[in-house]
Design a protein around this motif. Structure first.
Motif, PDB file in Angstrom:
ATOM      1  N   PRO A  49       0.759  -1.357   0.049  1.00 54.42           N
ATOM      2  CA  PRO A  49       0.014   0.004  -0.119  1.00 54.42           C
ATOM      3  C   PRO A  49       0.661   1.250  -0.114  1.00 54.42           C
ATOM      4  CG  PRO A  49       0.166  -0.796   2.237  1.00 54.42           C
ATOM      5  CD  PRO A  49       0.814  -1.819   1.284  1.00 54.42           C
ATOM      6  N   ARG A  50      -0.046   2.385  -0.389  1.00 55.30           N
ATOM      7  CA  ARG A  50       0.951   3.805  -0.018  1.00 55.30           C
ATOM      8  C   ARG A  50      -0.060   4.713   0.470  1.00 55.30           C
ATOM      9  NH1 ARG A  50      -0.153   1.878  -5.116  1.00 55.30           N
ATOM     10  NH2 ARG A  50      -1.650   2.936  -6.034  1.00 55.30           N
ATOM     11  N   ALA A  51       0.378   5.928   0.760  1.00 58.47           N
ATOM     12  CA  ALA A  51      -0.564   6.986   1.199  1.00 58.47           C
ATOM     13  C   ALA A  51      -1.458   7.271   0.116  1.00 58.47           C
ATOM     14  CB  ALA A  51       0.212   8.243   1.859  1.00 58.47           C
ATOM     15  N   PRO A  52      -2.640   7.517   0.290  1.00 61.91           N
ATOM     16  CA  PRO A  52      -3.613   8.240  -0.560  1.00 61.91           C
ATOM     17  C   PRO A  52      -2.905   9.484  -1.223  1.00 61.91           C
ATOM     18  CG  PRO A  52      -4.920   7.685   1.289  1.00 61.91           C
ATOM     19  CD  PRO A  52      -3.380   7.472   1.600  1.00 61.91           C
ATOM     20  N   ALA A  53      -3.232   9.961  -2.323  1.00 58.55           N
ATOM     21  CA  ALA A  53      -2.783  11.078  -3.189  1.00 58.55           C
ATOM     22  C   ALA A  53      -3.897  11.419  -3.601  1.00 58.55           C
ATOM     23  CB  ALA A  53      -1.541  10.780  -3.966  1.00 58.55           C
ATOM     24  N   GLU A  54      -4.071  12.925  -4.035  1.00 59.78           N
ATOM     25  CA  GLU A  54      -4.893  13.742  -4.798  1.00 59.78           C
ATOM     26  C   GLU A  54      -4.129  15.018  -5.608  1.00 59.78           C
ATOM     27  OE1 GLU A  54      -8.170  15.033  -2.197  1.00 59.78           O
ATOM     28  OE2 GLU A  54      -8.637  13.022  -1.685  1.00 59.78           O
ATOM     29  N   ILE A  55      -4.751  15.336  -6.696  1.00 55.88           N
ATOM     30  CA  ILE A  55      -4.201  16.447  -7.305  1.00 55.88           C
ATOM     31  C   ILE A  55      -4.733  18.014  -6.652  1.00 55.88           C
ATOM     32  CG2 ILE A  55      -4.374  17.668  -9.535  1.00 55.88           C
ATOM     33  CD1 ILE A  55      -4.833  14.821 -10.824  1.00 55.88           C
ATOM     34  N   LYS A  56      -3.371  18.499  -6.500  1.00 55.16           N
ATOM     35  CA  LYS A  56      -3.899  20.047  -5.794  1.00 55.16           C
ATOM     36  C   LYS A  56      -3.017  20.953  -6.716  1.00 55.16           C
ATOM     37  CE  LYS A  56      -3.970  22.069  -1.415  1.00 55.16           C
ATOM     38  NZ  LYS A  56      -3.917  22.070   0.037  1.00 55.16           N
ATOM     39  N   GLY A  57      -3.816  21.779  -7.283  1.00 55.58           N
ATOM     40  CA  GLY A  57      -3.176  22.543  -8.263  1.00 55.58           C
ATOM     41  C   GLY A  57      -2.661  21.652  -9.592  1.00 55.58           C
ATOM     42  N   SER A  58      -1.330  21.976  -9.503  1.00 57.69           N
ATOM     43  CA  SER A  58      -0.600  21.312 -10.663  1.00 57.69           C
ATOM     44  C   SER A  58       0.137  20.116 -10.159  1.00 57.69           C
ATOM     45  CB  SER A  58       0.387  21.979 -11.456  1.00 57.69           C
ATOM     46  OG  SER A  58       1.118  22.558 -10.648  1.00 57.69           O
ATOM     47  N   LYS A  59      -0.144  19.790  -8.698  1.00 56.79           N
ATOM     48  CA  LYS A  59       0.976  18.853  -8.469  1.00 56.79           C
ATOM     49  C   LYS A  59       0.081  17.464  -7.802  1.00 56.79           C
ATOM     50  CE  LYS A  59       4.957  21.569  -7.181  1.00 56.79           C
ATOM     51  NZ  LYS A  59       5.684  21.156  -8.335  1.00 56.79           N
ATOM     52  N   VAL A  60       0.455  16.423  -7.613  1.00 62.34           N
ATOM     53  CA  VAL A  60      -0.127  15.360  -6.970  1.00 62.34           C
ATOM     54  C   VAL A  60       0.420  15.163  -5.580  1.00 62.34           C
ATOM     55  CG1 VAL A  60      -0.660  12.880  -6.929  1.00 62.34           C
ATOM     56  CG2 VAL A  60      -0.559  14.208  -9.000  1.00 62.34           C
ATOM     57  N   ILE A  61      -0.173  15.386  -4.391  1.00 60.62           N
ATOM     58  CA  ILE A  61       0.304  15.477  -3.096  1.00 60.62           C
ATOM     59  C   ILE A  61      -0.425  14.086  -2.225  1.00 60.62           C
ATOM     60  CG2 ILE A  61       0.351  16.769  -0.904  1.00 60.62           C
ATOM     61  CD1 ILE A  61       1.844  17.959  -3.419  1.00 60.62           C
ATOM     62  N   ASN A  62       0.372  13.375  -1.543  1.00 60.42           N
ATOM     63  CA  ASN A  62      -0.332  12.487  -0.774  1.00 60.42           C
ATOM     64  C   ASN A  62      -0.421  12.987   0.672  1.00 60.42           C
ATOM     65  OD1 ASN A  62       2.117  12.230   0.844  1.00 60.42           O
ATOM     66  ND2 ASN A  62       2.943  10.561  -0.126  1.00 60.42           N
ATOM     67  N   THR A  63      -0.998  12.262   1.469  1.00 62.55           N
ATOM     68  CA  THR A  63      -1.768  12.647   2.822  1.00 62.55           C
ATOM     69  C   THR A  63      -0.269  12.982   3.764  1.00 62.55           C
ATOM     70  OG1 THR A  63      -2.099  10.149   3.359  1.00 62.55           O
ATOM     71  CG2 THR A  63      -4.006  11.476   2.661  1.00 62.55           C
ATOM     72  N   GLU A  64       0.588  12.268   3.474  1.00 66.93           N
ATOM     73  CA  GLU A  64       1.600  12.699   4.083  1.00 66.93           C
ATOM     74  C   GLU A  64       2.409  14.131   3.796  1.00 66.93           C
ATOM     75  OE1 GLU A  64       4.107   9.051   3.350  1.00 66.93           O
ATOM     76  OE2 GLU A  64       2.927   8.204   4.873  1.00 66.93           O
ATOM     77  N   GLY A  65       1.845  14.761   2.935  1.00 65.54           N
ATOM     78  CA  GLY A  65       2.453  16.038   2.472  1.00 65.54           C
ATOM     79  C   GLY A  65       3.559  15.932   1.398  1.00 65.54           C
ATOM     80  N   ARG A  66       3.889  14.635   0.878  1.00 63.24           N
ATOM     81  CA  ARG A  66       4.743  14.367  -0.130  1.00 63.24           C
ATOM     82  C   ARG A  66       4.288  14.682  -1.639  1.00 63.24           C
ATOM     83  NH1 ARG A  66       6.673   8.974  -2.109  1.00 63.24           N
ATOM     84  NH2 ARG A  66       8.522   9.680  -3.422  1.00 63.24           N
ATOM     85  N   ASP A  67       5.223  15.272  -2.252  1.00 64.14           N
ATOM     86  CA  ASP A  67       4.935  15.632  -3.647  1.00 64.14           C
ATOM     87  C   ASP A  67       5.184  14.465  -4.426  1.00 64.14           C
ATOM     88  OD1 ASP A  67       4.764  16.297  -6.487  1.00 64.14           O
ATOM     89  OD2 ASP A  67       5.749  18.372  -6.093  1.00 64.14           O
ATOM     90  N   VAL A  68       4.182  13.522  -4.869  1.00 64.69           N
ATOM     91  CA  VAL A  68       4.451  12.280  -5.709  1.00 64.69           C
ATOM     92  C   VAL A  68       4.354  12.749  -7.264  1.00 64.69           C
ATOM     93  CG1 VAL A  68       4.230  10.785  -3.761  1.00 64.69           C
ATOM     94  CG2 VAL A  68       2.271  11.438  -5.081  1.00 64.69           C
ATOM     95  N   THR A  69       4.152  13.923  -7.714  1.00 69.94           N
ATOM     96  CA  THR A  69       3.861  14.247  -9.131  1.00 69.94           C
ATOM     97  C   THR A  69       4.863  13.437 -10.184  1.00 69.94           C
ATOM     98  OG1 THR A  69       3.151  16.516  -8.409  1.00 69.94           O
ATOM     99  CG2 THR A  69       3.535  15.983 -10.798  1.00 69.94           C
ATOM    100  N   GLU A  70       6.162  13.420  -9.754  1.00 68.16           N
ATOM    101  CA  GLU A  70       7.103  12.500 -10.709  1.00 68.16           C
ATOM    102  C   GLU A  70       6.827  11.067 -10.952  1.00 68.16           C
ATOM    103  OE1 GLU A  70      11.824  11.544 -10.472  1.00 68.16           O
ATOM    104  OE2 GLU A  70      11.184  13.462  -9.776  1.00 68.16           O
ATOM    105  N   GLU A  71       6.285  10.547  -9.663  1.00 71.53           N
ATOM    106  CA  GLU A  71       5.904   9.130  -9.732  1.00 71.53           C
ATOM    107  C   GLU A  71       4.742   8.923 -10.629  1.00 71.53           C
ATOM    108  OE1 GLU A  71       6.746  10.644  -7.051  1.00 71.53           O
ATOM    109  OE2 GLU A  71       8.160   9.490  -5.638  1.00 71.53           O
ATOM    110  N   TYR A  72       3.740   9.894 -10.516  1.00 69.93           N
ATOM    111  CA  TYR A  72       2.543   9.756 -11.292  1.00 69.93           C
ATOM    112  C   TYR A  72       2.620  10.029 -12.602  1.00 69.93           C
ATOM    113  CZ  TYR A  72      -0.728   8.979  -7.494  1.00 69.93           C
ATOM    114  OH  TYR A  72      -1.451   8.242  -6.445  1.00 69.93           O
ATOM    115  N   THR A  73       3.632  10.982 -13.005  1.00 71.82           N
ATOM    116  CA  THR A  73       3.931  11.243 -14.408  1.00 71.82           C
ATOM    117  C   THR A  73       4.604  10.091 -15.099  1.00 71.82           C
ATOM    118  OG1 THR A  73       3.945  13.590 -13.741  1.00 71.82           O
ATOM    119  CG2 THR A  73       5.029  12.919 -15.964  1.00 71.82           C
ATOM    120  N   LYS A  74       5.864   9.807 -14.396  1.00 67.36           N
ATOM    121  CA  LYS A  74       6.600   8.678 -14.833  1.00 67.36           C
ATOM    122  C   LYS A  74       5.407   7.513 -15.136  1.00 67.36           C
ATOM    123  CE  LYS A  74      10.288   5.301 -13.413  1.00 67.36           C
ATOM    124  NZ  LYS A  74      11.052   4.830 -12.273  1.00 67.36           N
TER     125      LYS A  74
END
Length: 150
Positions: A49-74
């Motif tokens: 599993p992983r922390a849930p994430a949502e799109i906020k503005g132009s970034k994908v941020i998880n519930t831990e506050g980590r920017d995971v945009t790069e992983e989602y884009t890859k």
């Protein structure tokens, strides 16, 4: 006809919570389509599993506050490559996901509030002219194929 499909829709336990969303009749789909399962989050390097994430503005941020945009884009780029290599003209993806959501996604507040928008993979597929459907639009997907519109 070849289509991409969210792996969680056909039983792969790849969602953020380690579960699947296998609520569709894959046997019926297989009568009409060759299915190419993808999970952009896992393919982008995220764990299950992983922390849930949502799109906020132009970034994908998880519930831990980590920017995971790069992983989602890859992962979305890997899924797009799979679609192109296999001649997929459509995709059947998981609604509301930050990768696969079409038309509406969660707003980034983690309050289950929906807003208009598309997930990262949906944006890429649409830019390439690949039709996108959610699990709520299976009948329409089959109809479009039957009528020769895909």
């Amino acid at each position: 006809m070849n289509i991409l499909i969210s792996a969680c829709l056909i039983g792969c336990k790849c969602r953020y919570d380690g579960k699947d969303k296998n609520t569709i009749d894959t046997n019926e789909l297989k009568k009409h389509f060759n299915l190419f399962p993808v999970c952009p989050e896992v393919d982008g390097g995220l764990s299950v599993p992983r922390a849930p994430a949502e799109i906020k503005g132009s970034k994908v941020i998880n519930t831990e506050g980590r920017d995971v945009t790069e992983e989602y884009t890859k992962g979305a780029m890997a899924a797009l490559k799979t679609a192109k290599e296999n001649g997929c003209t459509a995709a059947l993806l998981k609604a509301r996901s930050p990768s696969c959501g079409k038309g509406e996604i969660y707003d980034g507040s983690f309050s289950k509030t929906l807003t208009k928008g598309n997930g990262i993979l949906v944006r890429m597929l649409s830019d390439e002219g690949i039709a996108v459907y959610t699990e709520n639009e299976i009948d329409e997907l089959i109809k479009q194929k039957t009528e020769g519109n895909l």
